[in-house]
Design a protein around this motif. Sequence first.
Motif, mmCIF file in Angstrom:
data_model
loop_
_atom_site.group_PDB
_atom_site.id
_atom_site.type_symbol
_atom_site.label_atom_id
_atom_site.label_comp_id
_atom_site.label_asym_id
_atom_site.label_seq_id
_atom_site.Cartn_x
_atom_site.Cartn_y
_atom_site.Cartn_z
ATOM 1 N N VAL A 35 -14.037 11.203 -16.463
ATOM 2 C CA VAL A 35 -13.109 11.141 -17.385
ATOM 3 C C VAL A 35 -12.564 11.113 -18.566
ATOM 4 C CG1 VAL A 35 -10.629 9.106 -17.514
ATOM 5 C CG2 VAL A 35 -11.677 9.265 -15.427
ATOM 6 N N SER A 36 -13.871 10.171 -19.903
ATOM 7 C CA SER A 36 -13.543 10.464 -21.160
ATOM 8 C C SER A 36 -13.556 11.499 -21.121
ATOM 9 C CB SER A 36 -14.828 10.267 -22.013
ATOM 10 O OG SER A 36 -15.820 10.862 -21.742
ATOM 11 N N PHE A 37 -14.032 12.928 -21.241
ATOM 12 C CA PHE A 37 -13.355 14.331 -21.708
ATOM 13 C C PHE A 37 -12.270 14.410 -21.927
ATOM 14 C CE2 PHE A 37 -17.845 14.274 -20.593
ATOM 15 C CZ PHE A 37 -18.179 15.265 -22.327
ATOM 16 N N PHE A 40 -8.827 12.300 -24.530
ATOM 17 C CA PHE A 40 -8.568 11.505 -25.454
ATOM 18 C C PHE A 40 -7.499 12.911 -26.084
ATOM 19 C CE2 PHE A 40 -11.917 8.671 -25.146
ATOM 20 C CZ PHE A 40 -11.794 8.499 -25.826
ATOM 21 N N PRO A 41 -6.866 12.987 -26.813
ATOM 22 C CA PRO A 41 -6.493 14.537 -28.053
ATOM 23 C C PRO A 41 -6.972 14.755 -28.558
ATOM 24 C CG PRO A 41 -5.572 11.995 -29.007
ATOM 25 C CD PRO A 41 -6.258 11.471 -27.470
ATOM 26 N N GLU A 42 -6.871 16.329 -28.129
ATOM 27 C CA GLU A 42 -8.229 17.114 -28.732
ATOM 28 C C GLU A 42 -8.623 17.045 -30.303
ATOM 29 O OE1 GLU A 42 -7.959 21.414 -30.103
ATOM 30 O OE2 GLU A 42 -5.614 20.672 -29.399
ATOM 31 N N LEU A 47 -14.784 12.266 -30.050
ATOM 32 C CA LEU A 47 -14.605 10.211 -29.807
ATOM 33 C C LEU A 47 -15.145 11.022 -27.803
ATOM 34 C CD1 LEU A 47 -15.542 8.317 -30.125
ATOM 35 C CD2 LEU A 47 -13.000 7.907 -30.292
ATOM 36 N N GLY A 48 -14.586 12.351 -27.123
ATOM 37 C CA GLY A 48 -14.016 11.792 -25.416
ATOM 38 C C GLY A 48 -15.779 12.442 -25.840
ATOM 39 N N VAL A 49 -16.233 12.918 -25.898
ATOM 40 C CA VAL A 49 -17.925 13.790 -25.380
ATOM 41 C C VAL A 49 -18.713 12.652 -25.650
ATOM 42 C CG1 VAL A 49 -18.818 15.874 -26.513
ATOM 43 C CG2 VAL A 49 -16.255 15.995 -26.175
ATOM 44 N N ALA A 50 -18.180 12.193 -26.682
ATOM 45 C CA ALA A 50 -19.516 11.678 -26.958
ATOM 46 C C ALA A 50 -20.187 9.887 -26.555
ATOM 47 C CB ALA A 50 -19.259 10.682 -28.878
ATOM 48 N N ILE A 51 -18.870 9.878 -26.099
ATOM 49 C CA ILE A 51 -18.304 8.365 -24.722
ATOM 50 C C ILE A 51 -18.964 9.087 -24.066
ATOM 51 C CG2 ILE A 51 -16.886 6.677 -23.398
ATOM 52 C CD1 ILE A 51 -15.338 6.906 -26.076
ATOM 53 N N GLY A 52 -18.853 10.093 -23.290
ATOM 54 C CA GLY A 52 -19.115 10.330 -21.677
ATOM 55 C C GLY A 52 -20.601 10.857 -21.561
ATOM 56 N N MET A 53 -21.450 11.443 -23.174
ATOM 57 C CA MET A 53 -22.384 11.681 -22.941
ATOM 58 C C MET A 53 -23.590 10.402 -23.398
ATOM 59 S SD MET A 53 -23.034 15.264 -22.584
ATOM 60 C CE MET A 53 -24.661 14.845 -23.227
ATOM 61 N N VAL A 54 -22.876 9.718 -23.772
ATOM 62 C CA VAL A 54 -23.207 8.523 -23.509
ATOM 63 C C VAL A 54 -23.198 7.495 -21.887
ATOM 64 C CG1 VAL A 54 -22.900 5.622 -23.991
ATOM 65 C CG2 VAL A 54 -23.583 7.043 -25.694
ATOM 66 N N LEU A 55 -22.661 7.734 -21.597
ATOM 67 C CA LEU A 55 -21.622 7.064 -20.022
ATOM 68 C C LEU A 55 -22.893 8.017 -18.942
ATOM 69 C CD1 LEU A 55 -18.592 6.257 -20.429
ATOM 70 C CD2 LEU A 55 -19.664 5.020 -19.700
ATOM 71 N N PHE A 56 -23.043 9.069 -19.354
ATOM 72 C CA PHE A 56 -23.526 10.000 -18.165
ATOM 73 C C PHE A 56 -25.106 10.038 -18.538
ATOM 74 C CE2 PHE A 56 -26.065 14.566 -17.235
ATOM 75 C CZ PHE A 56 -25.396 14.458 -16.247
ATOM 76 N N ILE A 57 -25.142 9.871 -19.615
ATOM 77 C CA ILE A 57 -26.970 8.972 -19.864
ATOM 78 C C ILE A 57 -27.144 7.397 -19.113
ATOM 79 C CG2 ILE A 57 -28.844 8.135 -21.333
ATOM 80 C CD1 ILE A 57 -27.392 10.083 -23.613
ATOM 81 N N ALA A 58 -26.692 6.596 -19.212
ATOM 82 C CA ALA A 58 -26.409 5.642 -18.414
ATOM 83 C C ALA A 58 -26.180 6.205 -17.264
ATOM 84 C CB ALA A 58 -24.896 4.290 -19.044
ATOM 85 N N PHE A 59 -25.178 6.588 -16.606
ATOM 86 C CA PHE A 59 -25.945 7.055 -14.861
ATOM 87 C C PHE A 59 -27.087 7.339 -14.754
ATOM 88 C CE2 PHE A 59 -25.218 11.004 -12.786
ATOM 89 C CZ PHE A 59 -25.848 10.283 -11.644
#
Length: 247
Positions: A35-37, A40-42, A47-59
Amino acid sequence: MADARHRPGNYGIDAPNVVRNLLLLGIGCLVLGVVSFYVFPEKWLWLGVAIGMVLFIAFLILLIESLYMIWSSKVGKYRMREKLLDFIQLRGDELLLDAGCGRGLVLIAAARRLTTGKAYGIDIWSKRDQSGNEPEVTRENARVEGVAERVEVLNGDMRAIPFPDGYFDAVVSSLAVHNISNLEERRRVLGEMMRVLKPGGRLAILDFQHVRQYADALRELEALDVHIYGPYWSMFPPVRIVAGRKK
């Protein structure tokens, strides 16, 4: 030693609620990461990509931990039960107690090492600690593995073991004592284990918490040759074994 051709029993998943929660939390992280991808606006896409990567690593971490726990329940704990039993050096004619026997993983393996002896298991049958934890399941596992005549299963609390002083040649316990949250009650458990042991009887406890406390309590109870072994990574979390004998 036991006949390697025995049929295996069904010993469930350890800490099933923890496994379930890790999987659910991991799935939640994955969904939020995807969802984080898109939220966020363009100009804030980075920031959305960074949050998404952190959450993916947590997964990934949570998924690996949950799969490790399942592997531990299906493979690793079978290896560790044999190592635990090796510490008590059974001849075959002993009376043995498994305190907190659950579905009988250690209890039945011990019975398979006995010839004229008998293995007793006590538990209060908490399903929170092990899936399908019931005395009927333990008895069925003993029947399936061909040792029913050498196994007896009873309702019993480790803090008040329902046997007389000096009854057993050996006492074992696996992943059970840590479920008692109070320090003094855990010490009481160790006292009960020592009480029901015969002079010269052997004791071995496998756990992932409080193992040093167990060793200290056994020394205070004048047990001999008390040592801590491990950690062993065949189980998750990694476990240790404390072993000793009654003088």
